[in-house]
Design a protein around this motif. Structure first.
Motif, short mmCIF file in Angstrom:
data_model
loop_
_atom_site.label_atom_id
_atom_site.label_comp_id
_atom_site.label_asym_id
_atom_site.label_seq_id
_atom_site.Cartn_x
_atom_site.Cartn_y
_atom_site.Cartn_z
N MET A 155 0.86 -1.19 0.00
CA MET A 155 0.00 0.00 0.00
C MET A 155 0.89 1.24 0.00
O MET A 155 1.96 1.25 0.62
CB MET A 155 -0.89 0.00 1.25
N HIS A 156 0.44 2.28 -0.71
CA HIS A 156 1.20 3.54 -0.72
C HIS A 156 0.25 4.71 -0.44
O HIS A 156 -0.67 4.97 -1.21
CB HIS A 156 1.89 3.73 -2.07
N PRO A 157 0.46 5.40 0.66
CA PRO A 157 -0.36 6.57 0.98
C PRO A 157 0.21 7.83 0.34
O PRO A 157 1.22 8.38 0.77
CB PRO A 157 -0.28 6.64 2.52
N CYS A 203 4.84 9.42 -1.50
CA CYS A 203 4.34 8.36 -0.62
C CYS A 203 4.77 8.68 0.80
O CYS A 203 5.91 9.06 1.04
CB CYS A 203 4.89 7.01 -1.05
N ILE A 241 4.83 6.55 3.30
CA ILE A 241 5.64 5.54 4.00
C ILE A 241 7.07 6.01 3.76
O ILE A 241 7.63 5.87 2.67
CB ILE A 241 5.39 4.13 3.44
N HIS A 266 9.88 4.75 1.69
CA HIS A 266 9.68 4.71 0.24
C HIS A 266 10.05 6.05 -0.41
O HIS A 266 9.85 6.21 -1.62
CB HIS A 266 8.21 4.42 -0.10
N MET A 288 9.46 7.25 -4.40
CA MET A 288 8.09 7.73 -4.66
C MET A 288 7.91 9.18 -4.26
O MET A 288 7.16 9.51 -3.34
CB MET A 288 7.10 6.83 -3.94
CU LIG Z 1 4.94 3.83 -0.54
#
Ligand SMILES: [Cu+2]
Length: 452
Positions: free
Chosen positions: A332-334, A386, A388, A391, A401
């Protein structure tokens, strides 16, 4: 068509003519413009990302207040001024070709602050210098069909490719539809009869699934369930009527952890038959951007690129932009946009209607598509990444990202004048939505200096 938008931005209506596309464009006039355009972009990004304490790099009332230098192209790996501090590629914080899924924090032996700053600046400088446009092989190029009666015919190849996620790292042994990652962007209209032919040029079998489409079962593209694998050298033809509107994808459904992880993915967008329901009419958007994330081969990528080679989004103050997040990765990427919210209007292609909502951070799970509308209502360069953090940012700066939403102020007399005086820096030379936006904004003239 060039990307950044260059590559990510397309005319909204697939029925209208679109710029030609292809690798040659990377070195064509559009590419030339885009690099210049990026300088402008970079300038603002420099103001926004580097000089956080300085007001956004809007043109002053009189003359341009900042200048950018040096104007010469940097050597691979960084700008002239920063190259000495640039880390070797192998020491980059970005994920390697064999990405770690370890999300642990940065090691305790982080570089001293001075080194940290220098390395972070080096990578940002590469972004400002327009690394995106210097890496060949942009994906998401629009795919045009041929017509067989009333059937739209799309012929793809499935290829082993060498793909660069940025200008510095060695190419990775990737896969691509039509030899690009992401594969070509396909825009069709609800009710279109589709024939998609995939010729497998790889040394391994595959199968193609149109993710999110409602299809005849035999067209579902799952080898050994609904069809035989497409063996090397063979082709398979998928035929269906585009029933499901919105943002969808096509990707390998065979050895998919590896094949999708290596690039067999692309956007399949079904525009509503009623033009009033399309984002240009419905929301007044003037850019329609596909944003496909992946997190396997090549590390954490947006449209096949990792920062600083990711494409910035360039907008004019007040402009409305559609972004179609598509997650083809395994995590998952927020996605977090600084400065202004995202209006979330559709999930997996289905309009949210009265359930649409605003967010500044939007988690996108593997396989999901989320469509957002951003009103570029705050001038400046806004990080878009992103959240996270492993990342996106590490002890040697940002990677993976990360990109930026650059919101240019509208035209002013001073910027138009400066544009005339500084043609080599500012004058676009080719068509495309960015150029149009830039011209409409009149804000291509001034540049900014990265504070030392
Ligand atoms: Cu991510």
């Amino acid at each position: 068509m060039d990307a950044v938008t260059p590559q990510a931005s397309l005319p909204i209506d697939p029925l209208v003519s679109q710029p030609s596309s292809g690798p040659a464009d990377a070195e064509g006039p559009a590419g030339s413009f885009s690099r210049r355009g990026f300088l402008r972009t970079a300038a603002i990004v420099g103001g926004g990302l580097v000089a956080a304490s300085v007001a956004a790099c809007a043109p002053a009332a009189g003359v341009p207040s900042w200048t950018y230098g040096p104007s010469t192209a940097p050597p691979p790996g960084g700008s002239p001024g920063a190259s000495a501090a640039a880390p070797p590629a192998a020491a980059s914080a970005a994920p390697s070709a064999e990405p770690s899924h370890d999300h642990s924090p940065a090691p305790s032996g982080s570089p001293a602050a001075a080194d940290h700053d220098a390395e972070a600046l080096a990578v940002v400088t590469r972004f400002l210098d327009g690394e995106y446009d210097k890496v060949e092989g942009a994906g998401n190029q629009p795919k045009q069909p041929t017509l067989d009666g009333d059937v739209k015919v799309f012929e793809f190849t499935v290829d082993a490719i060498q793909h660069k996620v940025d200008a510095v790292k060695d190419p990775v042994a990737a896969l691509g539809f039509d030899a690009m990652w992401p594969g070509p962007r396909v825009d069709v209209v609800e009710g279109d009869k589709i024939r998609a032919i995939f010729k497998n040029n790889m040394q391994e079998s595959t199968g193609i699934h149109f993710h999110g489409q409602r299809l005849p079962n035999s067209m579902d593209g799952v080898p050994l369930i609904t069809q035989d694998p497409i063996h090397p050298g063979d082709s398979f033809t998928y035929e269906f009527t585009a029933r499901t509107t919105g943002s969808h994808m096509y990707h390998s459904h065979h050895n998919a952890t590896d094949q999708v992880g290596r690039g067999l993915l692309g956007a399949f967008i079904v525009q509503p038959k009623d033009p009033a329901k399309r984002y240009d009419r419905l929301y007044g958007v003037t850019q329609d951007i596909v944003w496909i994330s992946n997190d396997s081969l090549g590390g954490f990528t947006i449209n096949g690129r990792g920062f600083p080679a990711t494409a910035p989004i360039v907008a004019t103050l007040g402009e409305k932009i559609a972004i179609r997040f598509m997650n083809e990765g395994s995590m998952m990427h927020p996605w977090h946009l600084h400065g202004m919210p995202m209006h979330v209007v559709a999930r997996d292609g289905y309009p949210l209607g009265s359930a649409a909502f605003f967010a500044d951070t939007l988690g996108v799970n593997p396989g999901e598509r989320w469509d957002v509308i951003v009103t570029a209502e705050e001038p400046g360069a806004w990080a878009f990444h992103c959240h996270i953090l492993p990342h996106a940012e590490g002890p040697t700066g940002m990677f993976g990202m990360v990109t930026a939403l650059v919101v240019n102020p509208p035209a002013t007399a001073s910027t138009i004048l400066a544009s005339a005086l500084l043609p080599s820096l500012s004058r676009p030379t080719a068509g495309g939505p960015i150029r149009s936006a830039a011209l409409a904004g009149g804000s291509t003239a001034y540049t900014c200096k990265i504070p030392a």
